[in-house]
Each structure stands twice: as C-alpha cells, then as structure tokens.
Design a protein around this motif. Structure first.
Motif, short mmCIF file in Angstrom:
data_model
loop_
_atom_site.label_atom_id
_atom_site.label_comp_id
_atom_site.label_asym_id
_atom_site.label_seq_id
_atom_site.Cartn_x
_atom_site.Cartn_y
_atom_site.Cartn_z
N ILE A 26 0.86 -1.18 0.00
CA ILE A 26 0.00 0.00 0.00
C ILE A 26 0.90 1.23 0.00
O ILE A 26 1.73 1.39 0.88
N ALA A 27 0.73 2.06 -0.99
CA ALA A 27 1.55 3.26 -1.11
C ALA A 27 0.69 4.49 -0.86
O ALA A 27 -0.53 4.46 -1.05
N ARG A 28 1.35 5.55 -0.42
CA ARG A 28 0.66 6.83 -0.29
C ARG A 28 0.96 7.63 -1.53
O ARG A 28 2.13 7.84 -1.85
N ARG A 29 -0.08 8.07 -2.20
CA ARG A 29 0.13 8.85 -3.40
C ARG A 29 -0.37 10.25 -3.14
O ARG A 29 -1.49 10.45 -2.68
N LYS A 30 0.49 11.21 -3.44
CA LYS A 30 0.13 12.61 -3.23
C LYS A 30 -0.67 13.07 -4.45
O LYS A 30 -0.23 12.91 -5.58
N VAL A 31 -1.85 13.57 -4.21
CA VAL A 31 -2.68 14.02 -5.30
C VAL A 31 -2.91 15.52 -5.14
O VAL A 31 -3.42 15.95 -4.11
N SER A 32 -2.51 16.30 -6.14
CA SER A 32 -2.73 17.74 -5.98
C SER A 32 -4.18 18.06 -6.35
O SER A 32 -4.74 17.51 -7.27
N SER A 33 -4.76 18.92 -5.57
CA SER A 33 -6.18 19.22 -5.79
C SER A 33 -6.32 20.54 -6.53
O SER A 33 -5.40 21.36 -6.55
N ALA A 34 -7.48 20.73 -7.12
CA ALA A 34 -7.72 21.90 -7.96
C ALA A 34 -7.60 23.20 -7.16
O ALA A 34 -7.20 24.23 -7.69
N GLU A 35 -7.93 23.14 -5.87
CA GLU A 35 -7.89 24.36 -5.04
C GLU A 35 -6.47 24.71 -4.61
O GLU A 35 -6.26 25.60 -3.80
N GLY A 36 -5.49 24.00 -5.12
CA GLY A 36 -4.14 24.14 -4.59
C GLY A 36 -4.02 23.19 -3.42
O GLY A 36 -5.01 22.62 -2.99
N GLY A 37 -2.82 22.98 -2.91
CA GLY A 37 -2.67 22.01 -1.84
C GLY A 37 -2.77 20.60 -2.39
O GLY A 37 -2.92 20.41 -3.59
N SER A 38 -2.68 19.62 -1.50
CA SER A 38 -2.77 18.25 -1.98
C SER A 38 -3.33 17.34 -0.91
O SER A 38 -3.31 17.67 0.27
N THR A 39 -3.84 16.21 -1.34
CA THR A 39 -4.31 15.20 -0.41
C THR A 39 -3.49 13.94 -0.64
O THR A 39 -2.82 13.81 -1.66
N VAL A 40 -3.54 13.03 0.30
CA VAL A 40 -2.81 11.78 0.16
C VAL A 40 -3.82 10.66 -0.02
O VAL A 40 -4.78 10.54 0.71
N GLU A 41 -3.56 9.87 -1.06
CA GLU A 41 -4.48 8.80 -1.40
C GLU A 41 -3.75 7.48 -1.18
O GLU A 41 -2.58 7.36 -1.54
N LEU A 42 -4.41 6.50 -0.57
CA LEU A 42 -3.80 5.17 -0.41
C LEU A 42 -4.11 4.36 -1.66
O LEU A 42 -5.25 4.28 -2.08
N VAL A 43 -3.07 3.79 -2.25
CA VAL A 43 -3.28 2.97 -3.44
C VAL A 43 -2.43 1.71 -3.36
O VAL A 43 -1.40 1.68 -2.70
N THR A 44 -2.91 0.68 -4.05
CA THR A 44 -2.15 -0.56 -4.15
C THR A 44 -1.10 -0.38 -5.24
O THR A 44 -1.43 0.04 -6.35
N GLU A 45 0.14 -0.67 -4.90
CA GLU A 45 1.20 -0.57 -5.90
C GLU A 45 2.15 -1.74 -5.75
O GLU A 45 2.33 -2.27 -4.65
N CYS A 46 2.78 -2.13 -6.84
CA CYS A 46 3.79 -3.17 -6.75
C CYS A 46 5.10 -2.52 -6.32
O CYS A 46 5.27 -1.31 -6.45
N ASP A 47 6.00 -3.33 -5.81
CA ASP A 47 7.28 -2.80 -5.31
C ASP A 47 8.00 -1.99 -6.38
O ASP A 47 8.57 -0.95 -6.10
N ARG A 48 7.97 -2.50 -7.59
CA ARG A 48 8.74 -1.83 -8.64
C ARG A 48 8.18 -0.44 -8.95
O ARG A 48 8.94 0.51 -9.09
N CYS A 49 6.86 -0.33 -9.06
CA CYS A 49 6.28 0.98 -9.36
C CYS A 49 6.46 1.94 -8.18
O CYS A 49 6.63 3.13 -8.36
#
Ligand SMILES: [Zn+2]
Length: 233
Positions: free
Chosen positions: A134-157
């Motif tokens: 489970i990786a944390r992916r930073k997602v920038s939002s339209a209002e500026g700033g960003s949120t963190v999204e949990l996503v499934t990722e393989c080790d290589r990615c």
C-alpha cells in the motif's frame, strides 16, 4: 443546506454535494450523468472515487453485480467534505490491517500503476515476481494544496524505477500500431488520463488473490465450464 453544488470550488467537494442534492442516498447515477453535470472536469470519476476515503459508500458493479458498468449507486453519505477541514486526511497515521484489506479489495489486488497482480512476473522481466504494497500517493487538488491517497502498488512501481528507460517515440509508435478494440480502449484511457480496469482484469485480480487451494479449485471449475461448476467456499 443553503449552498448548492454549483457554487463550490473543487471537484471532489462539488461532486459530493451533487450526489446529495441531485442523486440522493440509495439512488443510481451514471457516468454519463456525472460527466454531463461536470463537463469541464475530466477527472470527475476519480474525484467521486476519492470520496470513499472520506467515509462515503458508493457501489460499482464490482460491489453490486446488478449494476451496469456505467452505473454506480450512492449508498451512504460520508464526511461533509465541503466543510472546512473535513477533506484533510490524517497523513502520518500508519495503515491498519483493515484499511490495507479495504484498499487492496477496492483496487482488485492489482498494482494501480502497471496493473500487475501479486505473484505475476513482469512482462519485460520474467524472473521477478510482483509484490503488492500500500503506497501513499500525493494528489494535488484543484484548489491548490494536496491530499494523500492510499493505493495498491507493486514494489517496482513504488520505487519508481523501471529497469528500462522509457522512449516516447517507441511508445507512440506502438500506440499507433494498435488496431480495433485495443486501439479504442487505449485511446479512451489516454483521453481520460487514467486507466480503467476492465471486468476481465478485475476478475483476474480477484482470482489471483484467492488462497492457493481455492484458486486451484476455482481454476478447475472455470475451465470445466463457467457457472456449471460447484460454488467455491
Ligand atoms: Zn506496478
């Protein structure tokens, strides 16, 4: 409520209020309806999915097989993300086992970057097998700033380095050689800026996530002839 979804800045917030004000809990909405309401937001499907992290329950045909592929059901309202401070997720907290299971399940046990499932070999490297985290992916939002999204990722990615350096010319050339349905699907992903996994891929991910014995049983039943097989318990 005295604000309208049309007045809000930020796709996720306005999508949340749109669900409440236009769809209503318990009702079905379609991708077409959603896109018609937000014609200039190309990532609106993704913003609606993000609401799940804020406690919103939104079913797709994966959770509710009676739904068509273009339909989703707005089951239950979650946190009022349009209110100040409500859309911020706790970024430092560790991922609980339950959360981990939920994210893996939601993502169909597939790496959300390359689509590989646990234990599969990579197409360009048959000697290493994918492990999912489970990786944390930073997602920038339209209002500026960003949120963190949990996503499934393989080790290589997650580490981010493919062994091979990407060559844009080669990618374009291969995309140009796609024909028929493959060409159509690939162009739709490129236009949407995200890959939508097909029912087949989701099902494949689910199959690979079964424990070895049930997987062998399922494999046998499927090859024997679809729904004629015995239920897998
Ligand atoms: Zn991957």
């Amino acid at each position: 409520m005295d604000i309208s979804w049309r007045d809000l800045q930020g796709s996720m917030k306005s999508a949340a209020l749109w669900l409440v004000q236009e769809v209503g809990e318990g009702n079905i909405f379609t991708k077409e309806g959603l896109r018609a309401a937000f014609p200039d937001k190309t990532q609106i499907d993704r913003r609606v999915r993000e609401l799940r992290k804020h406690g919103w329950v939104i079913n797709t045909s994966k959770e509710e097989p009676a739904l068509e592929a273009n339909e989703q059901r707005f089951v239950k309202e979650g946190r009022p993300v349009w209110e100040a401070g409500q859309a911020t997720l706790n970024q430092g907290a560790a991922v609980s086992a339950a959360e981990r299971r939920r994210v893996m399940e939601r993502d169909g046990h597939m790496c959300q970057s390359c689509g590989i499932v646990a234990g599969d070999a990579y197409a360009d490297d048959e000697f290493s097998n994918a492990q999912l985290t489970i990786a944390r992916r930073k997602v920038s939002s339209a209002e500026g700033g960003s949120t963190v999204e949990l996503v499934t990722e393989c080790d290589r990615c997650r580490i981010g380095g493919r062994a091979v350096t990407a060559d844009p010319g080669y990618v374009i050339q291969r995309a140009g050689s796609l024909k028929g349905i493959e060409n159509e699907i690939f162009r739709a992903w490129v236009a949407a800026g995200e890959r939508e996994f097909s029912k087949l891929e989701l099902l494949w991910g689910d199959l690979q996530s079964l424990p070895p014995e049930s997987r062998a049983e399922a494999k046998e039943a499927i090859l024997r002839g679809g729904s004629g097989g015995t239920p897998i318990g």
